[in-house]
Design a protein around this motif. Structure first.
Motif, PDB file in Angstrom:
ATOM      1  N   ALA A 290      -3.955  27.667 -14.554  1.00 35.84           N
ATOM      2  CA  ALA A 290      -5.319  28.175 -14.362  1.00 35.84           C
ATOM      3  C   ALA A 290      -5.722  29.176 -15.434  1.00 35.84           C
ATOM      4  O   ALA A 290      -6.906  29.493 -15.571  1.00 35.84           O
ATOM      5  CB  ALA A 290      -5.450  28.817 -12.983  1.00 35.84           C
ATOM      6  N   VAL A 291      -4.739  29.707 -16.196  1.00 30.25           N
ATOM      7  CA  VAL A 291      -5.053  30.622 -17.296  1.00 30.25           C
ATOM      8  C   VAL A 291      -5.054  29.834 -18.605  1.00 30.25           C
ATOM      9  O   VAL A 291      -4.446  28.765 -18.702  1.00 30.25           O
ATOM     10  CB  VAL A 291      -4.042  31.793 -17.346  1.00 30.25           C
ATOM     11  CG1 VAL A 291      -4.194  32.678 -16.124  1.00 30.25           C
ATOM     12  CG2 VAL A 291      -2.605  31.284 -17.454  1.00 30.25           C
ATOM     13  N   PRO A 292      -5.718  30.344 -19.654  1.00 25.62           N
ATOM     14  CA  PRO A 292      -5.957  29.520 -20.847  1.00 25.62           C
ATOM     15  C   PRO A 292      -4.731  29.156 -21.677  1.00 25.62           C
ATOM     16  O   PRO A 292      -4.658  28.054 -22.205  1.00 25.62           O
ATOM     17  CB  PRO A 292      -6.926  30.386 -21.674  1.00 25.62           C
ATOM     18  CG  PRO A 292      -7.558  31.313 -20.693  1.00 25.62           C
ATOM     19  CD  PRO A 292      -6.510  31.591 -19.668  1.00 25.62           C
ATOM     20  N   THR A 293      -3.746  30.064 -21.849  1.00 28.69           N
ATOM     21  CA  THR A 293      -2.677  29.829 -22.814  1.00 28.69           C
ATOM     22  C   THR A 293      -1.295  30.045 -22.201  1.00 28.69           C
ATOM     23  O   THR A 293      -1.154  30.577 -21.093  1.00 28.69           O
ATOM     24  CB  THR A 293      -2.814  30.773 -24.019  1.00 28.69           C
ATOM     25  OG1 THR A 293      -2.589  32.121 -23.589  1.00 28.69           O
ATOM     26  CG2 THR A 293      -4.191  30.658 -24.651  1.00 28.69           C
ATOM     27  N   VAL A 294      -0.262  29.641 -22.963  1.00 29.16           N
ATOM     28  CA  VAL A 294       1.129  29.843 -22.552  1.00 29.16           C
ATOM     29  C   VAL A 294       1.435  31.329 -22.419  1.00 29.16           C
ATOM     30  O   VAL A 294       2.076  31.761 -21.450  1.00 29.16           O
ATOM     31  CB  VAL A 294       2.096  29.194 -23.569  1.00 29.16           C
ATOM     32  CG1 VAL A 294       3.544  29.543 -23.227  1.00 29.16           C
ATOM     33  CG2 VAL A 294       1.908  27.691 -23.602  1.00 29.16           C
ATOM     34  N   LYS A 295       0.970  32.135 -23.366  1.00 32.63           N
ATOM     35  CA  LYS A 295       1.228  33.573 -23.312  1.00 32.63           C
ATOM     36  C   LYS A 295       0.578  34.211 -22.087  1.00 32.63           C
ATOM     37  O   LYS A 295       1.147  35.119 -21.468  1.00 32.63           O
ATOM     38  CB  LYS A 295       0.730  34.243 -24.596  1.00 32.63           C
ATOM     39  CG  LYS A 295       1.597  33.942 -25.811  1.00 32.63           C
ATOM     40  CD  LYS A 295       1.191  34.787 -27.016  1.00 32.63           C
ATOM     41  CE  LYS A 295       2.137  34.550 -28.184  1.00 32.63           C
ATOM     42  NZ  LYS A 295       1.785  35.373 -29.371  1.00 32.63           N
ATOM     43  N   ASP A 296      -0.603  33.737 -21.728  1.00 29.34           N
ATOM     44  CA  ASP A 296      -1.247  34.247 -20.522  1.00 29.34           C
ATOM     45  C   ASP A 296      -0.418  33.901 -19.287  1.00 29.34           C
ATOM     46  O   ASP A 296      -0.283  34.721 -18.365  1.00 29.34           O
ATOM     47  CB  ASP A 296      -2.658  33.665 -20.379  1.00 29.34           C
ATOM     48  CG  ASP A 296      -3.636  34.280 -21.368  1.00 29.34           C
ATOM     49  OD1 ASP A 296      -3.421  35.436 -21.762  1.00 29.34           O
ATOM     50  OD2 ASP A 296      -4.604  33.598 -21.740  1.00 29.34           O
ATOM     51  N   ALA A 297       0.123  32.691 -19.249  1.00 30.91           N
ATOM     52  CA  ALA A 297       0.963  32.278 -18.122  1.00 30.91           C
ATOM     53  C   ALA A 297       2.215  33.141 -18.030  1.00 30.91           C
ATOM     54  O   ALA A 297       2.667  33.497 -16.934  1.00 30.91           O
ATOM     55  CB  ALA A 297       1.341  30.805 -18.259  1.00 30.91           C
TER      56      ALA A 297
END
Length: 603
Positions: A290-297
């Protein structure tokens, strides 16, 4: 027996004169005043309004919007939603009762989570995010075949159908105890509200109601712990009493896996159980997506660690507070409550219920934890059924939100009906681990086999999952029939059951009188049935991987050169041809740049 405001006053200590006064395990109930009811219903109303807002005032709902929030959700609310989905009434009520009866070994979940989060962050999240999938089980179709995906979806649905009723039952029992309202009326009413806001609002409503409910849960826990500690004589007194009673012994290093709770059974069991919940559950993966990027996850996972650590530590301390409060006057033995799972609600009423609005905040906190887990499961189960069983039949995208809303209602009804079964069963924490092991281990085994074993094939994955379910089902049924995995620490030994305990001699003599009750040693109980409930999932996963690898070799292993590197965990790509891995890494880097560019443009 009489009431003074909101505080329960005993006329004769622990002596029960009239058993007819007992209701649902308690000899009397607290009548909620308007303040308590206002706090509780404010939480339900706020959750409902959030659902109405996102269902009626937001963008037009599509399948992606309904299930993933358009992949534009912020890190903090998603992280707290992930925390809420893993903290249920089982945690807030089941863990304190577990600590009260068996000691604080369960706190070892917290340091174990460090390794869990690191493992999931580097082995699983990059795979899911770079594949850009909607359903977690879509991965298994890409890695193996369609049949494996359908089987995994079925395992997940079975897991949720068995796991959800305890989530509903626990807070309903708490509210029934403090109000006297029939348990089943509460179950139906509150579940209907949760189904309503989940149905109309989709994932955005689930995440923002989770955010609100997590704040309420934290506030309730802090208020109860602080006031309860001050009332009983302070933090030092609680810890000293717990230490004298053997409740702080977390370094019980016995390697015997048939002991109910030891350092090794808790750490190893938690390692596999929590990794499974994060890495193979549609609810968790849905939030990472649901979040935009891998780093956000990965940031979501970091906040999740701190949130879960706080809630676990608070729940464990709640058990120590129970022990210090009722030393020498066990409410279960005195038949004030019928089982240990009712201890914490009783404590709130008996010892700190005189504080205005605190009983209402407690019930709201327990329900918040339960509703967040329930709403998550309703949303993900509806999405799983649609994506894996209905969408393939050519249903138009425009009909997707309506179909999933209908599914949410049907699932909610089925879960309420299963509460009638749960209330007949035993303590909820062992029950939860048993269910999670039998149904969750086969599912997690498929993902582990796919991501960590490059030579794995579909037949190996199939063998791994079924062998795990059969093996664990056999152990769980045998354990239940043999009545093992029961309490191992006495509340007190050699101390008369009188209360209140005001004589310091009781505490001073506790250490010398304390003894450990051994596990059953009956000759007719098969040794595997004595396996600690904490290790069900660990044993099942290890067993399934061994079986899967053997079957894989017998049926012809997959050539690593033919496997898409994106389907293998990054650390395991060293077993793939270097050229293919390099091409995959370049593709991943390009995808990350495109995602960053897309975010910059939108901002």
């Amino acid at each position: 027996m009489q009431f003074l405001g909101a505080k329960l006053i005993r006329e004769e200590d622990c002596e029960i004169k009239d058993e007819n006064k007992m209701a649902d395990g308690m000899h009397n109930v607290l009548e909620f005043d308007w303040i308590n009811y206002s706090v509780f219903f404010a939480m339900l109303l706020s959750s409902t309004l959030i659902g109405i807002y996102f269902g009626c005032c937001g963008k037009k709902q599509t399948a992606s919007e309904y299930l993933l929030g358009g992949k534009k959700m912020k890190v903090l609310p998603v992280a707290l939603s992930l925390v809420a989905s893993h903290i249920s009434g089982t945690t807030l009520i089941g863990v304190p009762s577990e600590v009260y009866t068996d000691g604080s070994l369960y706190w070892l979940v917290v340091p174990t989570l460090i390794f869990v989060c690191l493992f999931v962050s580097y082995f699983f999240i990059p795979v899911y995010c770079n594949l850009n999938i909607t359903s977690a089980y879509e991965y298994l179709e890409l890695r193996f075949n369609r049949s494996i995906r359908s089987l995994a979806s079925m395992f997940y649905l079975i897991h949720c159908f068995l796991f959800l009723p305890p989530m509903i039952y626990v807070p309903s029992l708490s509210l029934s105890q403090v109000t006297g309202i029939n348990l089943h009326i509460i179950t139906v009413g509150v579940t209907a509200i949760c189904v309503f806001y989940t149905m109309i609002g989709g994932l955005k409503a689930v995440i923002w109601t989770d955010f609100l409910q997590t704040v309420i849960t934290i506030a309730a826990c802090l208020a109860i712990m602080i006031i309860g500690t001050l009332d009983i004589g302070g933090f030092t007194h609680v810890m000293k009493t717990a230490s004298d009673g053997g409740r702080l012994d977390i370094f019980k290093m016995d390697p015997n896996p048939f002991q109910r709770s030891t350092f090794w059974t808790v750490t190893m069991g938690s390692l596999f159980s929590w990794t499974s919940g994060l890495a193979s559950s549609q609810g968790s993966i849905q939030r990472f997506m649901a979040v935009p990027t891998v780093k956000d996850a990965q940031k979501v996972l970091l906040i999740y660690f701190f949130g879960i650590s706080f809630m676990m530590s608070t729940s464990v301390y709640g058990g120590l507070l129970l022990y210090a409060s009722y030393l020498g006057c066990d409410p279960v033995e005195q038949k004030i409550v019928t089982k240990a799972d009712q201890m914490f609600p009783y404590f709130v009423l008996d010892r700190i219920g005189y504080v205005p609005a605190l009983p209402g905040l407690f019930v709201a906190g327990v329900f918040s934890a339960a509703l967040s887990s329930l709403s998550t499961a309703l949303n993900t189960m509806a999405g799983t059924i649609y994506e894996d069983y209905i969408k393939i039949r050519g249903v138009s995208e425009e009909k997707a939100p309506l179909i999933m809303k209908i599914l949410v209602v049907v699932i909610g009804i089925l879960c309420v009906l299963m509460v009638f079964v749960v209330e007949k069963l035993g303590n909820i924490l062992p029950l939860s681990y048993m269910i999670a092991g039998v149904t969750g281990a086969p599912l997690f085994a498929m993902f582990l086999f796919g991501m960590l074993v490059p030579i794995g094939n579909a037949k190996g994955a199939l063998a791994a999952s079924f062998s795990s379910m059969i093996f664990l089902g056999w152990i769980a049924i045998g354990s239940s029939m043999s009545k093992v995995n029961q309490m191992t620490k006495p509340i007190y030994e050699g101390i008369p059951s009188t209360c209140p305990i005001s004589n310091e001699t009781f505490v001073q003599n506790l250490q010398s009188n304390f003894t450990e009750t051994p596990l059953p040693e009956e000759d007719d109980v098969f040794i595997m049935f004595k396996l600690s409930y904490m290790l069900y999932k660990a044993f099942g996963i290890v067993f399934s991987l061994i079986v899967g690898i053997i079957v894989c070799y017998l049926t012809g292993p997959t050539d690593p050169a033919t496997v898409d590197p994106r389907l293998i965990s990054p650390p395991m790509r060293i077993f793939l041809p270097a050229k293919i891995v390099k091409e995959c890494e370049n593709a991943d880097k390009k995808l990350m740049e495109e995602q960053k560019f897309d975010i910059d443009c939108k901002s």
